[in-house]
Design a protein around this motif. Structure first.
Motif, PDB file in Angstrom:
ATOM      1  N   SER A  31       0.914  -1.046   0.006  1.00 27.00           N
ATOM      2  CA  SER A  31       0.165  -0.032   0.081  1.00 27.00           C
ATOM      3  C   SER A  31       0.884   1.328   0.086  1.00 27.00           C
ATOM      4  O   SER A  31       0.621   2.365  -0.800  1.00 27.00           O
ATOM      5  CB  SER A  31      -1.040   0.110   1.111  1.00 27.00           C
ATOM      6  OG  SER A  31      -1.736  -0.962   1.489  1.00 27.00           O
ATOM      7  N   ILE A  80       2.267   1.458  -3.566  1.00 27.71           N
ATOM      8  CA  ILE A  80       1.389   2.054  -4.519  1.00 27.71           C
ATOM      9  C   ILE A  80       1.519   3.546  -4.508  1.00 27.71           C
ATOM     10  O   ILE A  80       1.337   4.255  -5.480  1.00 27.71           O
ATOM     11  CB  ILE A  80      -0.068   1.359  -4.187  1.00 27.71           C
ATOM     12  CG1 ILE A  80      -0.022   0.059  -4.631  1.00 27.71           C
ATOM     13  CG2 ILE A  80      -1.064   2.189  -5.008  1.00 27.71           C
ATOM     14  CD1 ILE A  80      -1.408  -0.775  -4.096  1.00 27.71           C
ATOM     15  N   ALA A 108       1.672   0.409 -10.246  1.00 24.65           N
ATOM     16  CA  ALA A 108       0.767   0.817  -9.249  1.00 24.65           C
ATOM     17  C   ALA A 108      -0.354  -0.156  -9.482  1.00 24.65           C
ATOM     18  O   ALA A 108      -0.729  -0.930  -8.289  1.00 24.65           O
ATOM     19  CB  ALA A 108       0.414   2.169  -9.077  1.00 24.65           C
ATOM     20  N   GLU A 109      -0.934  -0.312 -10.547  1.00 24.16           N
ATOM     21  CA  GLU A 109      -2.040  -1.067 -10.743  1.00 24.16           C
ATOM     22  C   GLU A 109      -1.553  -2.696 -10.433  1.00 24.16           C
ATOM     23  O   GLU A 109      -2.434  -3.447  -9.896  1.00 24.16           O
ATOM     24  CB  GLU A 109      -2.640  -1.107 -12.080  1.00 24.16           C
ATOM     25  CG  GLU A 109      -3.364   0.178 -12.592  1.00 24.16           C
ATOM     26  CD  GLU A 109      -4.540   0.727 -11.571  1.00 24.16           C
ATOM     27  OE1 GLU A 109      -5.153  -0.724 -11.259  1.00 24.16           O
ATOM     28  OE2 GLU A 109      -4.695   1.590 -11.017  1.00 24.16           O
ATOM     29  N   LYS A 129      -1.637  -3.094  -6.974  1.00 24.07           N
ATOM     30  CA  LYS A 129      -3.124  -3.169  -6.371  1.00 24.07           C
ATOM     31  C   LYS A 129      -3.719  -4.584  -6.467  1.00 24.07           C
ATOM     32  O   LYS A 129      -4.364  -5.047  -5.713  1.00 24.07           O
ATOM     33  CB  LYS A 129      -4.122  -2.226  -7.044  1.00 24.07           C
ATOM     34  CG  LYS A 129      -3.737  -0.862  -6.718  1.00 24.07           C
ATOM     35  CD  LYS A 129      -4.560   0.473  -7.469  1.00 24.07           C
ATOM     36  CE  LYS A 129      -4.320   1.792  -7.191  1.00 24.07           C
ATOM     37  NZ  LYS A 129      -5.346   2.661  -7.853  1.00 24.07           N
ATOM     38  N   VAL A 149      -2.316  -6.579  -3.886  1.00 21.65           N
ATOM     39  CA  VAL A 149      -2.908  -6.154  -2.745  1.00 21.65           C
ATOM     40  C   VAL A 149      -4.419  -6.964  -2.462  1.00 21.65           C
ATOM     41  O   VAL A 149      -4.770  -7.566  -1.566  1.00 21.65           O
ATOM     42  CB  VAL A 149      -3.076  -4.625  -2.487  1.00 21.65           C
ATOM     43  CG1 VAL A 149      -4.103  -4.438  -1.257  1.00 21.65           C
ATOM     44  CG2 VAL A 149      -1.566  -3.920  -2.118  1.00 21.65           C
ATOM     45  N   ALA A 150      -5.088  -6.915  -3.506  1.00 22.32           N
ATOM     46  CA  ALA A 150      -6.381  -7.719  -3.703  1.00 22.32           C
ATOM     47  C   ALA A 150      -6.158  -9.171  -3.321  1.00 22.32           C
ATOM     48  O   ALA A 150      -7.183  -9.734  -2.437  1.00 22.32           O
ATOM     49  CB  ALA A 150      -7.104  -7.394  -4.954  1.00 22.32           C
TER      50      ALA A 150
END
Length: 423
Positions: free
Chosen positions: A57, A60, A72-73, A76, A79-80
């Motif tokens: 996080s 990102i 960054a995507e 993400k 992270v998901a």
């Protein structure tokens, strides 16, 4: 409730102590330790994955600030995935924790090294005895006949009002009952105990905290609509006064006494040994309870035994004190002494008090702790004793003091009862 770290660090010793109780499921100790291992492993995975989420996080935010949108995507998405893993780990941890708690509450307290071996009441050890067994006159009868002769208790009307085992005290019987309660309370408060009048019903957490649930669920009267339980002893509500409390070391010992009616289903009880007042579903009892420093609990246990002994002696009843063997101990006790008085008309011993040290078994369930001089938080030790239970004391007083002229009242009770005898 036993502490998992004690079972982990002393597995063989714990099994050996459970064997003193003749406990039939020693494998539970291994199962509990294995579940705790699994819980710790899942916690480590959870912490590691959460750390990845936290780190990603932050990264990102940096990547977005640097204009690296694609990277960054990608993070993400990671992270998901991590969060999905965390959800699964949380569910697994909850399931393992539930299994762990379900198993650990099945374990009774570990007996003290002072507990004698044995399986049945016949293996209990007589510590000492006192008082003289009276020689009764030729026409002496058991208490149920004395009760009828002097119109002291009405079992039939009690059964009509409620059911069998719910006696209706009346006249001089009610007055003697009240005199005993007041005398016992005065005796206890004079020794430094603070008197309480507790609620006579408790919630599920209170019953769990002192060990009535799940062990004695079938012996308690349950108010199902409100999920409340009629108390089997004042020990339950009074000990729970300090549930979820952190005490100061200077507060210890806490000495408490309370009168209460007690309600017990006594399922399966029948026969001549439960006749009259020998065993009933509702009875009165005065209790003493102490919360103490762990290093002092066994000294306090002996002090409480001596206190109850003086009380029995003051009633001029023949008595004996038993140290209970492993097979005859209550589920939550680490060491118990029973008091019995001799029923001369029935020619047998009747239990009138149990005095027990629970060590930290109850305190661990109810999270009752104190801070020591070094600021360290420790569990207190809890103890309790009957001081005294009334039905069999009532019965023994009638039987042992009967004469051809009536029933003599012990000297200590005369000012409370207001007479020297029942005629």
């Amino acid at each position: 409730m036993l502490q998992v770290n004690v079972l982990r660090q002393n597995t063989a010793w714990a099994k050996e102590r459970l064997a003193v109780r003749n406990f039939k499921q020693p494998e539970l100790v291994d199962e509990i330790v294995a579940l705790d291992d699994e819980r710790k492993k899942l916690q480590t995975e959870f912490d590691t994955t959460q750390a990845k989420v936290n780190s990603a996080s932050k990264d990102i935010g940096k990547l977005i600030g640097q204009g690296k949108k694609d990277e960054a995507e990608e993070l993400k998405a990671n992270v998901a995935s991590f969060k999905s893993q965390i959800t699964g780990l949380t569910e697994k941890m909850a399931a393992v924790e539930k299994q762990l708690q379900e198993k650990i509450v099945m374990l009774p307290n570990l007996p003290s090294e002072k507990v004698p071996p044995g399986k049945t009441p016949e293996d209990n050890v007589v510590v000492r005895s006192g008082g003289d067994i009276p020689a009764l006159y030729a026409g002496a009868v058991p208490h149920w006949d004395l009760i009828k002769k002097h119109n002291l208790v009405d079992f039939e009307t009690g059964a009509k009002i409620t059911g069998s085992g719910f006696p209706l005290y009346k006249g001089k019987g009610a007055k003697l009952q009240r005199a005993l309660i007041q005398y016992f309370l005065d005796f206890n408060t004079a020794a430094g105990y603070t008197e309480f009048i507790p609620p006579f019903m408790v919630n599920e957490q209170s019953a769990y905290s002192t060990g009535q649930l799940p062990d004695k669920e079938g012996q308690m009267y349950h108010v199902t609509e409100d999920n409340l339980y009629l108390i089997p002893t004042a020990e339950v509500p009074v000990t729970n006064i300090y549930r979820d409390e952190i005490l100061k070391e200077a507060d210890l010992p806490l000495m408490l006494t309370a009168y209460s009616p007690c309600f017990r289903r006594e399922a399966g009880s029948f026969g001549k040994e439960v006749r009259g007042l020998n065993r009933v579903h509702q009875f009165e009892k005065v209790e003493i309870i102490q919360l103490v420093h762990p290093e002092k609990s066994y000294d306090v246990l002996e002090e409480m035994v001596a206190h109850v002994e003086k009380l029995v002696q003051s009633l001029e009843l023949p008595y004996r004190i038993l140290k209970l063997c492993g097979g005859d101990m209550g589920f939550t006790s680490a060491l118990t002494y029973d008091f019995e008085v001799y029923s001369t008309a029935q020619q047998r011993w009747l239990e009138v008090s149990s005095v027990s040290n629970f060590e930290n078994y109850q305190a661990n369930r109810m999270k009752c702790r104190f801070k020591d001089a070094n600021g360290k938080t420790q569990l207190v030790h809890t103890l309790n004793g009957s001081s005294l239970a009334l039905p069999r004391i009532f019965a023994s007083l009638l039987e042992n003091n009967q004469t051809e002229q009536g029933i003599a009242i012990p000297v200590a009770l005369r000012s409370y009862f207001g007479a020297d005898s029942i005629s």
